[in-house]
Motif scaffolding. Structure first.
Motif, PDB file in Angstrom:
ATOM      1  N   GLU A 166       9.725  57.080  65.982  1.00  0.00           N
ATOM      2  CA  GLU A 166      10.443  57.034  67.254  1.00  0.00           C
ATOM      3  C   GLU A 166      11.957  57.145  67.121  1.00  0.00           C
ATOM      4  O   GLU A 166      12.633  57.925  68.162  1.00  0.00           O
ATOM      5  CB  GLU A 166      10.077  55.768  68.068  1.00  0.00           C
ATOM      6  CG  GLU A 166       8.657  55.604  68.235  1.00  0.00           C
ATOM      7  CD  GLU A 166       8.192  54.235  68.911  1.00  0.00           C
ATOM      8  OE1 GLU A 166       8.967  53.277  68.577  1.00  0.00           O
ATOM      9  OE2 GLU A 166       7.133  54.102  69.570  1.00  0.00           O
ATOM     10  N   HIS A 169      12.696  60.858  66.508  1.00  0.00           N
ATOM     11  CA  HIS A 169      12.345  61.552  67.659  1.00  0.00           C
ATOM     12  C   HIS A 169      13.645  61.527  68.430  1.00  0.00           C
ATOM     13  O   HIS A 169      14.150  62.568  69.154  1.00  0.00           O
ATOM     14  CB  HIS A 169      10.957  60.922  68.537  1.00  0.00           C
ATOM     15  CG  HIS A 169      10.713  61.593  69.581  1.00  0.00           C
ATOM     16  ND1 HIS A 169       9.714  61.418  70.153  1.00  0.00           N
ATOM     17  CD2 HIS A 169      10.938  62.994  69.908  1.00  0.00           C
ATOM     18  CE1 HIS A 169       9.266  62.304  71.215  1.00  0.00           C
ATOM     19  NE2 HIS A 169      10.298  63.345  70.985  1.00  0.00           N
ATOM     20  N   ASP A 178      14.202  68.676  69.689  1.00  0.00           N
ATOM     21  CA  ASP A 178      13.043  68.196  70.225  1.00  0.00           C
ATOM     22  C   ASP A 178      12.380  69.361  70.619  1.00  0.00           C
ATOM     23  O   ASP A 178      11.071  69.305  70.747  1.00  0.00           O
ATOM     24  CB  ASP A 178      13.204  67.344  71.291  1.00  0.00           C
ATOM     25  CG  ASP A 178      14.123  67.613  72.442  1.00  0.00           C
ATOM     26  OD1 ASP A 178      15.022  68.405  72.049  1.00  0.00           O
ATOM     27  OD2 ASP A 178      13.729  67.462  73.538  1.00  0.00           O
ATOM     28  N   SER A 184       8.490  69.291  66.840  1.00  0.00           N
ATOM     29  CA  SER A 184       7.585  68.719  67.880  1.00  0.00           C
ATOM     30  C   SER A 184       6.063  68.519  67.536  1.00  0.00           C
ATOM     31  O   SER A 184       5.577  67.556  67.673  1.00  0.00           O
ATOM     32  CB  SER A 184       7.627  69.311  69.280  1.00  0.00           C
ATOM     33  OG  SER A 184       7.393  70.566  69.199  1.00  0.00           O
ATOM     34  N   TYR A 191       2.475  60.769  65.960  1.00  0.00           N
ATOM     35  CA  TYR A 191       2.010  59.910  66.732  1.00  0.00           C
ATOM     36  C   TYR A 191       0.456  59.529  66.863  1.00  0.00           C
ATOM     37  O   TYR A 191      -0.092  58.672  67.043  1.00  0.00           O
ATOM     38  CB  TYR A 191       2.506  60.339  68.371  1.00  0.00           C
ATOM     39  CG  TYR A 191       3.841  60.080  68.701  1.00  0.00           C
ATOM     40  CD1 TYR A 191       4.351  58.901  68.354  1.00  0.00           C
ATOM     41  CD2 TYR A 191       4.942  61.041  69.066  1.00  0.00           C
ATOM     42  CE1 TYR A 191       5.827  58.519  68.499  1.00  0.00           C
ATOM     43  CE2 TYR A 191       6.183  60.726  69.339  1.00  0.00           C
ATOM     44  CZ  TYR A 191       6.442  59.483  69.007  1.00  0.00           C
ATOM     45  OH  TYR A 191       7.874  59.217  69.313  1.00  0.00           O
ATOM     46  N   LYS A 196      -0.826  56.345  68.564  1.00  0.00           N
ATOM     47  CA  LYS A 196      -0.120  56.403  69.760  1.00  0.00           C
ATOM     48  C   LYS A 196      -0.581  57.724  70.298  1.00  0.00           C
ATOM     49  O   LYS A 196       0.149  58.853  70.549  1.00  0.00           O
ATOM     50  CB  LYS A 196       1.317  56.671  69.600  1.00  0.00           C
ATOM     51  CG  LYS A 196       1.825  55.287  68.688  1.00  0.00           C
ATOM     52  CD  LYS A 196       2.408  54.194  69.786  1.00  0.00           C
ATOM     53  CE  LYS A 196       2.819  52.897  69.196  1.00  0.00           C
ATOM     54  NZ  LYS A 196       2.957  52.045  69.959  1.00  0.00           N
ATOM     55  N   LYS A 198      -1.194  58.387  73.862  1.00  0.00           N
ATOM     56  CA  LYS A 198      -0.164  58.601  74.908  1.00  0.00           C
ATOM     57  C   LYS A 198       0.881  59.347  74.500  1.00  0.00           C
ATOM     58  O   LYS A 198       1.193  60.581  75.489  1.00  0.00           O
ATOM     59  CB  LYS A 198      -0.240  57.549  75.729  1.00  0.00           C
ATOM     60  CG  LYS A 198       0.621  57.995  76.949  1.00  0.00           C
ATOM     61  CD  LYS A 198       0.605  56.402  77.842  1.00  0.00           C
ATOM     62  CE  LYS A 198       1.276  56.429  79.180  1.00  0.00           C
ATOM     63  NZ  LYS A 198       2.619  57.320  79.036  1.00  0.00           N
ATOM     64  N   GLU A 199       1.629  58.831  73.664  1.00  0.00           N
ATOM     65  CA  GLU A 199       2.891  59.287  73.276  1.00  0.00           C
ATOM     66  C   GLU A 199       2.785  60.908  72.730  1.00  0.00           C
ATOM     67  O   GLU A 199       3.486  61.714  72.963  1.00  0.00           O
ATOM     68  CB  GLU A 199       3.503  58.557  72.282  1.00  0.00           C
ATOM     69  CG  GLU A 199       4.354  57.330  72.919  1.00  0.00           C
ATOM     70  CD  GLU A 199       3.220  56.302  72.827  1.00  0.00           C
ATOM     71  OE1 GLU A 199       1.807  56.646  72.727  1.00  0.00           O
ATOM     72  OE2 GLU A 199       3.374  54.955  73.339  1.00  0.00           O
ATOM     73  N   ASP A 202       1.882  63.242  75.845  1.00  0.00           N
ATOM     74  CA  ASP A 202       2.942  63.460  76.603  1.00  0.00           C
ATOM     75  C   ASP A 202       4.168  64.690  75.894  1.00  0.00           C
ATOM     76  O   ASP A 202       4.345  65.687  76.218  1.00  0.00           O
ATOM     77  CB  ASP A 202       3.874  62.339  76.605  1.00  0.00           C
ATOM     78  CG  ASP A 202       3.148  61.528  77.650  1.00  0.00           C
ATOM     79  OD1 ASP A 202       2.287  61.966  78.279  1.00  0.00           O
ATOM     80  OD2 ASP A 202       3.490  60.133  77.730  1.00  0.00           O
ATOM     81  N   LEU A 203       4.179  64.452  74.541  1.00  0.00           N
ATOM     82  CA  LEU A 203       4.934  65.521  73.653  1.00  0.00           C
ATOM     83  C   LEU A 203       4.206  66.795  73.550  1.00  0.00           C
ATOM     84  O   LEU A 203       4.759  67.820  73.786  1.00  0.00           O
ATOM     85  CB  LEU A 203       5.185  64.985  72.327  1.00  0.00           C
ATOM     86  CG  LEU A 203       6.169  65.575  71.547  1.00  0.00           C
ATOM     87  CD1 LEU A 203       7.551  65.921  72.251  1.00  0.00           C
ATOM     88  CD2 LEU A 203       6.347  65.046  70.326  1.00  0.00           C
TER      89      LEU A 203
END
Length: 988
Positions: A166, A169, A178, A184, A191, A196, A198-199, A202-203
């Motif tokens: 993180e 990131h 990013d 990315s 992640y 992770k 969800k994270e 999202d990315l």
């Protein structure tokens, strides 16, 4: 964010920068270069070849040439050196090149970070060092690139630190990377691997371009998490993306549309195969595996693959088991790749088999990778990886995994406890850990298991906690493994009698021994010098058929050697069908330990004729034999063998050779070799110190001692024996007192008898015989005969007959049959012209039937030993030798030599006394040396007794008149005569 990169915790202390201690790179004869002039492009070409072939030797040669011909190598060359060492698996050299760079650019930093990232999987120290370098980079360099973040992200993945990922990131967002698809994409992968989802999603949604690999990662993550609806949505989105699916994508989409059984039925129907055919083939594979028909098993597996018959998890488990049996890593890796391709690596049973396969094939890093990638783990998974680390010598990692297992809520079973105890018992200062595991075994009701209790017994025995081991042993069932652990513990604790009692109890109860039992008992018999019991064990080994086992037969040989029965040892050695280097070395060592040094070299010659290569211990043992024989030429041949075998870098061998040269009278060679030893341990310093002391180089010895202290090397009691001996042989009395005081005050070493002996000897040589006598009487320790003998010799030199008589009385009380006491006493009276007292001493000697050791000297000329006794006429050239002695005496008298007739022991005329002195054995040996060797050649003579004062004085004159250097070793020390002076400074 939980933390920042600046505060990454280190679970290990970083070790010193060992890359500074590496030997310098040297160009070998295998160098690919043919000229001294090469351009940077040519250097780069060689480095590229080294990288592509992983040829570290070629890379080192290239590096050596660059250093030779490029005064200031271009930076891109140095950066490629870092990359080369990294990709050839030498992280240490890569770091050293990086540290030595005068200026670094971003490429340099990226290269070293990539090196640490490449070597970080399963190695937490490299992960932490890589983070440390990245923190320094951020402080020193403003701009970083995607090539910087790539290795850092890989470090994050291998570290297991979510918060570190993180942080990177956030840093990528700060510097505008990013949106970079490479950065990315790597973050999405991290992640998802850390759970992770969800994270990661999202990315993933924010990315402008997403390739098939990223879609596969997302689909696999949702499916593994059991998120069916999200998986369907994602699969629909993929179809709308217009990307062409690959084989893995199709497999994942297939999982979205149906469960495993439905998919299996569809595939079976589509391919026209029945599940019963797979079971039938698996039964055949099982039959082949049980019958050790591995070739047939593999052929059957190949036929299944070529006929497109699908494999199941049982198939992979059976083939992986055959890879273990065949010890074939290549086969295991091919099966692993196939499992990955077909998705069977997700199966728990297959993943467990992969871990087991890699651990048993000594590739624990690969096993750890499989373990880390598992979505589901059971206790078998944990047990396999813990056992693998414990058996591979990675005990700390095994204990850490055990703690991680407990944190994950698993309850360990007896397999877990046994593996952890194996790991903890191998660690230094492991008693506390063993006790904690013992408590945990009690809490989980595993302590009653025979495997766990035996492992606990072994753990306590390794820590020499025999009382705790005995308590467990009494509660344990009487089995062979427990008995072996107890016997080994007793032997290591120097309580061998209990080992023999337990062995007798085993025999009485009918418990059959194995090779480990017999080897342990034989070792005990050797350490206790119990040759009769050793013979009984030998007979039992023959009866039970273990006498042909190399471990047992070597134990039998070692037992006879230690008990001094060389005849039986030779017979035992002859019975070994194919002796290895350990057996040969044991035989050589036994010859030396039992005073048969010449035979040791004969055994060594046989060893080489049989084609067995010696190891470092063999070379060191032979160097010791040369020392005992004072065979300088033999010692030099052993040194040459060590050079050919490339083992002179071994500190044990180097120390033995230093000691050999010193004891053979070549102190210059000893010092030259000592300076070449790169990692000098205390034994090497001690050998050099004692050698200098024996050669009368007291000042040099004390300077070496100061140098040793300045390097932070802590002296031990042997060091101080060398230091005090140097003071003694050089007449440095005050320095001797100072060092005796410093021993206890500065280093906490209590002076022992040997240290006081050196101090008393220093006082006696300096003429302070009464002070030496008071020192001996005031000691808390009981004086030894050697102390009184040295003091009596000093009384004889100083002519102190009163003190000498008292000392001789005490010496004869300790050793009434010591001939040297009577000889020294009679010599002292003769020197004082007290002939009646001398005759009385001789009469007492005859009354006690004590025989005086005859004095003799020898010299080696053209690899042949020539022995001389006083007034010797046995040599074929005796007439020429005596004529040479007469000429020598004439020449040195003209130079000023006056015979010291005090050293004759009879009451005769002066002329007769002089004639007796002229034909002492050492004078005959030196005369022979003058006759038989070219001018300016160094003459080496050895005498079994102490050199007399007249011969000592004569040698000084001979060295001056004939311009010869003479090295004379007597019973006490070396004398080096040169230009009319002796290295002892007349203190001997």
């Amino acid at each position: 964010m939980q933390a920042t990169l600046k505060s990454i915790p280190f679970s290990f202390q970083r070790s010193p920068k060992l890359y500074y201690l590496l030997p310098p790179l040297r160009l070998t004869s295998a160098s690919p270069f043919c000229s001294s002039s090469s351009s940077s492009s040519q250097w780069f070409s060689f480095l590229r070849d080294a990288i592509s072939t992983s040829d570290l030797k070629l890379g080192k040669c290239t590096h050596a040439r660059i250093l030779t011909f490029e005064e200031n190598p271009e930076r891109f060359l140095v950066n490629n050196l870092i990359s080369m060492y990294s990709k050839c698996g030498s992280l240490t050299y890569a770091r050293r090149v990086f540290e030595e760079m005068p200026e670094r650019d971003l490429v340099s930093w990226n290269s070293i970070l990539a090196a640490y990232a490449q070597s970080s999987e399963g190695v937490i120290e490299n992960v932490e060092e890589g983070f440390h370098l990245f923190r320094i980079l951020r402080q020193d360099v403003v701009f970083t690139s995607r090539m910087t973040l790539a290795p850092v992200l890989k470090l994050c993945l291998h570290s297991g630190y979510v918060w570190a990922s993180e942080e990177v990131h956030g840093y990528a967002c700060k510097i505008g990377l990013d949106s970079d698809e490479f950065v990315s994409g790597a973050l999405v992968n991290i992640y998802l691997k850390f759970g992770k989802v969800k994270e990661g999603r999202d990315l993933f949604e924010e990315m402008s371009y997403r390739d098939v690999v990223l879609w596969n990662l997302m689909l696999k993550a949702y499916l593994d998490m059991g998120l069916k609806e999200e998986s369907v949505d994602l699969s629909s989105a993929f179809r709308r993306s217009g990307l062409h699916p690959n084989e893995i994508t199709l497999r994942l989409l297939d999982r979205v549309t149906g469960d495993d059984s439905e998919r299996g039925e569809m595939k079976s129907s589509a391919n026209g195969h029945d599940a019963s055919k797979i079971r039938s083939k698996n039964q055949i594979l099982t039959k082949y595996l049980k019958g050790s028909q591995y070739s047939a098993l593999l052929q059957c597996f190949v036929d299944m693959v070529e006929s497109n018959l699908e494999c199941d998890d049982v198939t992979f488990i059976l083939v992986l088991a055959s890879a273990v049996k065949l010890d074939s890593l290549a086969l295991g890796q091919q099966v692993h790749c196939m499992a990955l391709k077909l998705g069977f690596d997700l199966k728990l049973t297959v993943a467990n088999s992969l871990i087991n396969m890699y651990c048993k094939l000594r590739k624990v890093d690969f096993a750890r990778t499989v373990f880390n990638s598992m979505n589901e783990r059971d206790l078998i998974s944990w047990n396999s990886v813990i056992s693998g680390f414990a058996q591979s010598g990675l005990e700390v990692e095994a204990v850490r995994l055990f703690m991680q297992l407990l944190r994950c809520g698993f309850t360990p079973d007896h397999y877990t406890m046994t593996s952890v105890l194996k790991a903890t018992s191998s660690l230094s200062e492991s008693l506390s850990l063993n006790k904690q595991v013992h408590v945990h075994a009690i809490k989980t009701n595993n302590v009653s298991d025979s495997f766990v209790s035996t492992a606990l017994i072994d753990a306590y025995c390794r820590n020499r906690c025999m009382k705790e081991a005995e308590v467990l042993f009494e509660r344990n069932s009487f089995d062979l493994v427990a008995c072996n652990a107890m016997m080994s513990g007793y032997t290591q604790s120097n309580d061998g009698h209990k080992t023999l009692k337990l062995f007798a109890l085993m025999h009485h109860q009918g418990e059959r021994s194995d090779d480990f039992t017999l080897a342990t008992v034989l070792k005990t018999c050797g350490s206790l010098f119990e040759v009769n019991q050793g013979k009984q064990v030998h007979a039992y080994a023959v009866k039970s058929g273990y006498d042909l086992d190399l471990w047992v037969s070597s134990g039998v040989l070692d037992m006879y050697v230690k008990c001094g029965d060389m005849r039986a040892a030779q017979l035992a050695f002859n019975c070994i069908p194919v002796p290895d280097d350990v057996a040969w070395t044991t035989m050589i060592s036994g010859c030396i330990e039992n005073g048969e040094e010449e035979r040791a070299f004969h055994v060594y010659s046989q060893m080489r004729l049989m084609g067995v290569m010696p190891d470092e211990f063999t070379i060191a043992t032979l160097a010791k034999a040369s020392s005992c024989l004072t065979g300088l030429e033999q010692g030099r041949q052993i040194h040459a063998n060590a050079l050919k075998l490339n083992c002179t870098g071994d500190t044990f061998v180097g120390t033995s050779l230093v000691d050999m040269y010193a004891k053979c009278g070549s102190i210059d060679d000893a010092y030259t070799l000592f300076k070449r030893i790169e990692m000098r341990k205390i034994a090497a310093w001690n050998a050099m110190l004692v050698g200098l002391a024996q050669h009368g180089e007291g000042e040099e010895a004390l300077q070496l001692f100061e140098q040793m202290k300045s390097l932070g090397i802590r002296p031990d009691k042997v060091t101080f024996i060398g230091v005090l001996s140097a003071c003694s042989h050089s007449g440095l009395v005050s320095e001797a007192y100072k060092h005796i005081e410093a021993m206890h005050k500065d280093y906490g070493i209590k002076p022992e008898l040997e240290h006081y002996s050196c101090l008393a000897d220093a006082l006696g040589r300096a003429g302070l015989v009464r002070e030496a006598e008071k020192l001996i009487e005031s000691m808390s320790l009981e004086a030894s005969a050697s102390m009184y003998r040295a003091l009596l010799a000093a009384c004889r030199v100083q002519g102190d007959t009163e003190t000498g008589k008292r000392v001789a009385t005490k010496l004869l009380e300790l050793e009434p049959l010591d001939s040297s006491a009577y000889v020294l006493l009679s010599n002292m009276y003769a020197a004082a012209s007290k002939w009646s007292e001398m005759k009385l001493a001789r009469t007492m000697m005859k009354g006690q039937k004590v025989k005086k050791d005859p004095g003799f000297s020898w010299i080696e000329v053209k690899n042949k030993i020539h022995l001389f006794v006083v007034d010797d006429r046995s040599n074929p050239q005796s007439e020429l030798i005596h004529k040479k002695v007469k000429d020598v005496i004439r020449d040195i008298k003209q130079e000023g030599h006056v015979p010291e007739t005090d050293f004759t022991l009879v009451d005769v005329e002066e002329e007769e006394k002089e004639r007796a002195l002229h034909h002492h054995s050492e004078k005959l040996a030196v005369a022979f040396g003058l006759m038989s060797t070219p001018p300016s050649t160094l003459i080496r003579v050895i005498k079994n007794l102490r050199v007399c004062g007249d011969c000592h004085n004569a040698m000084k004159y001979i060295s001056k008149v004939y311009d010869r250097e003479i090295v004379l070793r007597d019973a006490n020390r070396f004398h080096r005569f040169k230009d009319g002076k002796c290295s002892c400074g007349d203190f001997w």
